[in-house]
Design a protein around this motif. Structure first.
Motif, PDB file in Angstrom:
ATOM      1  N   ASP A  79       4.022  -2.749  -6.695  1.00 51.02           N
ATOM      2  CA  ASP A  79       4.646  -1.433  -6.512  1.00 51.02           C
ATOM      3  C   ASP A  79       3.596  -0.332  -6.649  1.00 51.02           C
ATOM      4  O   ASP A  79       3.668   0.515  -7.540  1.00 51.02           O
ATOM      5  N   VAL A  82      -0.145   1.691  -0.661  1.00 52.05           N
ATOM      6  CA  VAL A  82      -0.675   0.686   0.257  1.00 52.05           C
ATOM      7  C   VAL A  82      -2.176   0.516   0.091  1.00 52.05           C
ATOM      8  O   VAL A  82      -2.691  -0.609   0.056  1.00 52.05           O
ATOM      9  N   GLU A 137       3.963  -5.492   7.786  1.00 54.55           N
ATOM     10  CA  GLU A 137       4.909  -4.576   7.130  1.00 54.55           C
ATOM     11  C   GLU A 137       4.190  -3.568   6.250  1.00 54.55           C
ATOM     12  O   GLU A 137       4.508  -2.376   6.229  1.00 54.55           O
ATOM     13  N   MET A 138       3.187  -4.097   5.571  1.00 56.35           N
ATOM     14  CA  MET A 138       2.425  -3.240   4.664  1.00 56.35           C
ATOM     15  C   MET A 138       1.685  -2.143   5.439  1.00 56.35           C
ATOM     16  O   MET A 138       1.696  -0.971   5.050  1.00 56.35           O
ATOM     17  N   ARG A 140       2.388  -0.973   8.367  1.00 59.60           N
ATOM     18  CA  ARG A 140       3.370  -0.054   8.923  1.00 59.60           C
ATOM     19  C   ARG A 140       3.805   0.983   7.854  1.00 59.60           C
ATOM     20  O   ARG A 140       3.844   2.186   8.105  1.00 59.60           O
ATOM     21  N   GLU A 141       4.081   0.447   6.679  1.00 60.46           N
ATOM     22  CA  GLU A 141       4.482   1.323   5.574  1.00 60.46           C
ATOM     23  C   GLU A 141       3.403   2.369   5.292  1.00 60.46           C
ATOM     24  O   GLU A 141       3.681   3.562   5.103  1.00 60.46           O
ATOM     25  N   GLY A 142       2.152   1.907   5.292  1.00 56.74           N
ATOM     26  CA  GLY A 142       1.038   2.816   5.011  1.00 56.74           C
ATOM     27  C   GLY A 142       0.943   3.938   6.033  1.00 56.74           C
ATOM     28  O   GLY A 142       0.625   5.083   5.706  1.00 56.74           O
ATOM     29  N   GLU A 144       3.449   5.027   7.896  1.00 54.76           N
ATOM     30  CA  GLU A 144       4.632   5.884   7.795  1.00 54.76           C
ATOM     31  C   GLU A 144       4.570   6.881   6.636  1.00 54.76           C
ATOM     32  O   GLU A 144       4.996   8.022   6.767  1.00 54.76           O
ATOM     33  N   ASN A 145       4.024   6.440   5.527  1.00 57.00           N
ATOM     34  CA  ASN A 145       3.970   7.365   4.393  1.00 57.00           C
ATOM     35  C   ASN A 145       2.677   8.186   4.388  1.00 57.00           C
ATOM     36  O   ASN A 145       2.349   8.850   3.403  1.00 57.00           O
TER      37      ASN A 145
END
Lengths: 200, 200, 200, 200
Positions: A79, A82, A137-138, A140-142, A144-145
């Motif tokens: 948690d 990224v 996924e990781m 992509r998350e990076g 996006e944020n």
DNA sequence: CATGAATGAGGTTTCATTCAT
DNA sequence: GATGAATGAAACCTCATTCAT
């Protein structure tokens, strides 16, 4: 006769022997007789617990693969930002490199010795594919944020995996390099090359 | 029987056959009889031109290796900024990926099938070592002229090679990725991660 | 090394050894090592000339089968009344019984050891089928020219063959009977049972 | 684990499994493991009830043999003229042919698969010998009471048996003939060939 | 009585290499 | 230079049998 032990235990015993053999001489270089000698068991016993040589080595592969993939999988679920997770790649990789010979030598060696084997190849693709999904996924998350630049997600995903596997391969090949150091430096380069820069 | 031809020509003929066999079934999967059939020559002839199976395959390997390394070597000598030279890696790599199967399949496959062979392993290290030297020189030059950050030269050197070999390996393994795209994206990431940033 | 001889000759040499082995211990009872010892050749040589054990034994079978069927085939073409031709069965059969052990032991033994082998079974059926055709023709001719009663042609055809093969089988099994005598007596019974009787 | 059942019942259970296996793949083609699977019992149990593989199969053979010989034995004792008794051969034979596969396939198949086995061979000879005795007696009676011609008793005895076994063998081999028809026709030929003719 | 893991000799087949012609 | 038959060690795998539990 050898005293009777739990079948599951016996299987593990055999796989241990297989791993030792394989680390030394690889798949093609290891005969069933070698495994017999290394395990101290009889040929019949090997074939009682495993259908044939390939099944035997596939089981060994699975065991090692799971062990090796695990730290990475945990990492995906950390948690933290990224970028920090990416930095954890370094640590997980170092574990591999420092791990006992017999464990670390297996996977690529394996992959490549059985290169031609269709079924095995597929199996390997499945495992790696799952790994790729998590990585994707990781990333992509990076993006996006806002932590990472807007890169091609799929390209970077496979690229990261190829990078670490490549270093690992070089390590196994015995190139004259400080593996841990290479992991560290390249992780840094990777992150520097991916992070978003506000000043632009 | 067969009309005498130039020995050198005959050697090439044999190596051609070997490469075709190897691309299909790899080192361990190819018997000398397979080479006999593929070449249309006799067993005796093969052994007249090559000492044994290993020598035969090593010769084949050398030929392919030289072909593959050449574009990279030219690249090192390009008279452009280091960053531009790095970008050329992408193009050279793409050539490999698009090259005829039988050529591209060889090197890693080869390397790993003969994994255990001491002599061969050394030979391979020599070739790669030379390559590493050129890369190292280039990185050093980049740092000295201020194009690149002050990174650990050796770490980056092996890291770059591992990255490209890794992608190539993944390509050969048949992973479901767009190889050319991965080369492109990662070259970009690599450069972004290496260049000096004045604003710092 | 063994002095080089004509390949065809070598094949025959091997088949000779196979026949000797087989006569002694049958198909399943004969290992390739036995053939090696009996032939004085090496295992590799056996496999150079024959694809595998089954092919080897099938070749041996063919050779013997041809030798055994030949006298019968000649008999079919004899220019004498059908009844006389039938009587020739007796002589041809006696030849088999008196022939050298290794020749006579083969065929049924063969047939039955490979009982389960689909391909072999078919092959055998083909050979016997041809034999049946000749017999059938002969019977038909006998009926048409009035020598024989109006019997069911097909039934008699297979029946005759079964009779002689049966006796031959009993002979091979080693039953305590005078084989030649049985052939003679039964041939007589057969003819008496088939001939047309004007007084009826 | 398994509930204890009557030993005799267990034996029968095993023999049933053996017969099914044997009908499918013959003696050499059936492993003890196959019997284990087919019977649902354990290896140890098989060896507790039967000394070894040969004993096991011999027991199975005996059971089938008795079943098959029985109708013939009854026939010998029929209170009808010899010629009529001979005609009964036809019916008894037809029973064999129509019987369930697994029963009918056994005997000859068996006999020939264990061809080399001294002990078994002797056992088989004993059974057949008894059968021969009954046949011989019948033929002799037929001659004495004037039903049959004055043929060589021993020759005819073995000849008759060979004839029926031969047809049966052909039937099992799968020759393209109507087995029941062949039995019928040949029984007729046999009788016609044996009966005394007053007109002579 | 029953189980099933263990044994190891022996089976078939492959294959790198040699060498007489 | 070229051929291809010959070699034999070594590979993988099977299977009847034993025996501790």
């Amino acid at each position: 006769m050898t005293p009777r032990i739990d079948p599951e235990e016996r299987r593990e015993e055999i796989l241990d022997a297989v791993l030792r053999c394989f680390a030394r001489t690889g798949y093609n270089g290891t005969s069933m007789d070698d495994v017999v000698e290394e395990s101290g068991l009889s040929k019949g016993t090997l074939y009682w617990h495993f259908k044939n040589k390939r099944e035997l080595f596939m089981a060994a592969f699975d065991r090692v693969m799971n062990q090796m993939v695990e730290p990475f999988m945990q990492m995906f679920e950390a948690d933290v930002p990224v970028v920090e997770r990416l930095r954890l790649f370094e640590q997980s990789s170092k574990i591999l490199v420092s791990a006992e010979q017999e464990l670390s030598t297996m996977p690529l060696n394996f992959l490549l010795e059985i290169w031609q084997d269709e079924e095995f190849s597929q199996h390997y693709l499945d495992v790696l594919g799952e790994f790729a999904n998590s990585t994707r996924e990781m990333i992509r998350e990076g993006i996006e944020n806002g932590e990472l630049r807007e890169v091609d997600v799929d390209g970077v995903t496979w690229g990261i995996m190829a990078l670490y596997d490549g270093i690992f391969l070089y390590h196994l090949t015995g190139f004259p390099m400080k593996s841990a150091n290479v992991f560290e430096v390249m992780t840094n380069v990777l992150i520097e090359g991916l992070v978003r820069r506000d000043d632009k």
